[in-house]
Design an enzyme around this catalytic site. Structure first.
Site, mmCIF file in Angstrom:
data_model
loop_
_atom_site.group_PDB
_atom_site.id
_atom_site.type_symbol
_atom_site.label_atom_id
_atom_site.label_comp_id
_atom_site.label_asym_id
_atom_site.label_seq_id
_atom_site.Cartn_x
_atom_site.Cartn_y
_atom_site.Cartn_z
ATOM 1 C CG HIS A 141 -1.851 1.136 1.281
ATOM 2 N ND1 HIS A 141 -2.258 1.706 2.466
ATOM 3 C CD2 HIS A 141 -2.421 1.882 0.290
ATOM 4 C CE1 HIS A 141 -3.038 2.741 2.198
ATOM 5 N NE2 HIS A 141 -3.148 2.857 0.896
ATOM 6 C CD GLU A 153 -0.816 1.066 5.986
ATOM 7 O OE1 GLU A 153 -1.104 1.074 7.177
ATOM 8 O OE2 GLU A 153 -1.661 1.184 5.080
HETATM 9 N N1 LIG Z 1 -5.295 7.819 -4.789
HETATM 10 C C1 LIG Z 1 -4.579 7.542 -3.718
HETATM 11 O O1 LIG Z 1 -4.097 8.432 -3.016
HETATM 12 C C2 LIG Z 1 -4.315 6.122 -3.334
HETATM 13 C C3 LIG Z 1 -3.374 5.847 -2.335
HETATM 14 C C4 LIG Z 1 -3.072 4.517 -2.024
HETATM 15 C C5 LIG Z 1 -3.725 3.488 -2.686
HETATM 16 N N2 LIG Z 1 -4.655 3.792 -3.646
HETATM 17 C C6 LIG Z 1 -5.305 2.666 -4.329
HETATM 18 O O2 LIG Z 1 -4.626 2.483 -5.584
HETATM 19 C C7 LIG Z 1 -5.568 1.996 -6.561
HETATM 20 C C8 LIG Z 1 -5.597 2.934 -7.743
HETATM 21 O O3 LIG Z 1 -5.967 4.225 -7.308
HETATM 22 P P1 LIG Z 1 -5.663 5.511 -8.197
HETATM 23 O O4 LIG Z 1 -5.818 6.674 -7.296
HETATM 24 O O5 LIG Z 1 -4.411 5.334 -8.960
HETATM 25 O O6 LIG Z 1 -6.922 5.466 -9.202
HETATM 26 P P2 LIG Z 1 -7.056 6.133 -10.657
HETATM 27 O O7 LIG Z 1 -8.493 6.296 -10.881
HETATM 28 O O8 LIG Z 1 -6.154 7.325 -10.759
HETATM 29 O O9 LIG Z 1 -6.444 5.011 -11.630
HETATM 30 C C9 LIG Z 1 -7.002 3.739 -11.816
HETATM 31 C C10 LIG Z 1 -6.559 3.266 -13.184
HETATM 32 O O10 LIG Z 1 -6.969 1.893 -13.348
HETATM 33 C C11 LIG Z 1 -7.237 1.739 -14.730
HETATM 34 N N3 LIG Z 1 -8.011 0.522 -14.970
HETATM 35 C C12 LIG Z 1 -9.309 0.280 -14.696
HETATM 36 N N4 LIG Z 1 -9.642 -0.960 -15.091
HETATM 37 C C13 LIG Z 1 -8.514 -1.517 -15.611
HETATM 38 C C14 LIG Z 1 -8.202 -2.784 -16.199
HETATM 39 N N5 LIG Z 1 -9.145 -3.733 -16.329
HETATM 40 N N6 LIG Z 1 -6.938 -3.029 -16.634
HETATM 41 C C15 LIG Z 1 -5.998 -2.062 -16.524
HETATM 42 N N7 LIG Z 1 -6.230 -0.837 -15.986
HETATM 43 C C16 LIG Z 1 -7.474 -0.574 -15.543
HETATM 44 C C17 LIG Z 1 -8.023 3.004 -15.087
HETATM 45 O O11 LIG Z 1 -8.072 3.215 -16.489
HETATM 46 C C18 LIG Z 1 -7.204 4.063 -14.340
HETATM 47 O O12 LIG Z 1 -6.185 4.605 -15.166
HETATM 48 C C19 LIG Z 1 -6.909 1.857 -5.824
HETATM 49 O O13 LIG Z 1 -7.017 0.566 -5.327
HETATM 50 C C20 LIG Z 1 -6.763 2.863 -4.681
HETATM 51 O O14 LIG Z 1 -7.592 2.578 -3.600
HETATM 52 C C21 LIG Z 1 -4.966 5.070 -3.984
#
Ligand SMILES: NC(=O)c1ccc[n+]([C@@H]2O[C@H](COP(=O)([O-])OP(=O)(O)OC[C@H]3O[C@@H](n4cnc5c(N)ncnc54)[C@H](O)[C@@H]3O)[C@@H](O)[C@H]2O)c1
Length: 284
Positions: A141, A153
């Site tokens: 994480h 994490e």
């Molecule tokens: N935003 C944050 O601060 C943060 C911090 C830690 C963890 N996370 C976790 O990280 C993950 C991603 O979050 P994010 O903020 O980058 O989201 P985001 O919306 O910026 O990006 C998600 C990406 O996944 C892609 N995607 C969706 N379906 C897909 C598939 N079938 N194959 C390939 N790509 C696909 C989308 O096109 C998008 O580009 C989530 O699980 C989130 O909870 C986010």
């Protein structure tokens, strides 16, 4: 040179890819959206050049970016014929989507490949239920923006082997980050539970008209030494992502950590997703 695959080129996947190529790994970054892959690469070029100019990295942007390959599907990514040492899933916070992707990936990798998820809130053991070999699956994480935040994490699911957990800890250290081991796999792990508890009250206070997001952020910075305030953190994370995390935590029964003031819902309904859309609690 070790090669890894990162699935999802959004805020987190792109950031993780950047720190991996900075650390000498070769990365295949996949996303279903071409524009996300292109944006990720363009943003990385700018960020790497800035880092180089400030002395943060020795190499200039070009040779670092040469270690990045982009692919518009997982299948296309695997066609590169490179031996994949690790895979990190970083798609939307959606349990079914993540399970489908993880099960698909598992069929295409070798036995010794480490599998990881960047989920913010879904217990690793629940995602592992989609896998035939849950013992090599670990939570990594990362915190965003990944190139700037030192914390990761490392989450040990119920079926994660000690070997995979230690591989995750070692990997994080190789990236120059600080791994915090989470050895009991609960929704939201440690840091997001603590943040959520504080942010819940922040939203309640705004909802009741007690204070503005700007003043609460200033209060948390000046009164409690937070580097940036909670509303700014939410804007950086993406309010759509914050909402997905809320829904996932609610589905896990962790309703006490989330506010029903409706503030985030209203922003997302109006297309105000935070920094990524140019407007959230702040304008960018
Ligand atoms: N935003 C944050 O601060 C943060 C911090 C830690 C963890 N996370 C976790 O990280 C993950 C991603 O979050 P994010 O903020 O980058 O989201 P985001 O919306 O910026 O990006 C998600 C990406 O996944 C892609 N995607 C969706 N379906 C897909 C598939 N079938 N194959 C390939 N790509 C696909 C989308 O096109 C998008 O580009 C989530 O699980 C989130 O909870 C986010």
């Amino acid at each position: 040179m070790e090669t890894g695959m990162i699935i999802g080129a959004g805020f987190m996947g792109a950031g993780i890819a950047q720190v991996c190529i900075q650390s000498g790994y070769r990365v295949i970054l996949t996303d279903t959206k071409k524009e996300m892959l292109e944006k990720a690469k363009a943003d990385m070029a700018v960020s790497l050049e800035k880092l180089h100019q400030k002395g943060g990295i020795k190499e200039s942007a070009e040779p670092v970016l040469d270690r990045l390959e982009i692919a518009q599907s997982i299948e296309a990514g695997f066609k590169s014929k490179r031996k994949i040492s690790w895979v990190i899933e970083a798609v939307y916070e959606d349990e079914d989507l993540k399970k489908t992707i993880l099960a698909d990936v598992e069929q295409q990798i070798e036995d010794e490949t480490l599998m990881a998820t960047n989920t913010s809130s879904i217990p690793v053991s629940r995602l592992a239920s989609a896998l035939k070999h849950p013992e090599r699956f670990v939570g990594l994480h990362f915190f965003g923006p990944v190139p700037l935040m030192e914390l990761v994490e490392v989450v040990k699911g119920e079926m994660t082997s000690e070997k995979a957990f230690q591989q995750g800890m070692g990997f994080v250290k190789k990236l120059g980050k600080y791994p915090v081991g989470v050895t009991k796999d609960i929704p939201g792990f440690v840091m997001n539970r603590i943040f959520a508890a504080a942010f819940r009250e922040c939203q309640e206070l705004v909802g009741k008209g007690v204070a503005t997001p700007e003043d609460i952020d200033a209060g948390m910075r000046l009164g409690y030494g937070w580097h940036i305030g909670p509303f700014r953190i939410a804007d950086n994370a993406g309010l759509d992502t914050v909402l997905r995390i809320k829904k996932s935590m609610e589905a896990s029964g962790e309703i006490h950590l989330y506010s029903n003031a409706g503030i985030i819902e209203e922003k997302v309904e109006n297309g105000h997703l935070g920094r990524k859309s140019g407007k959230g609690f702040y304008s960018y």
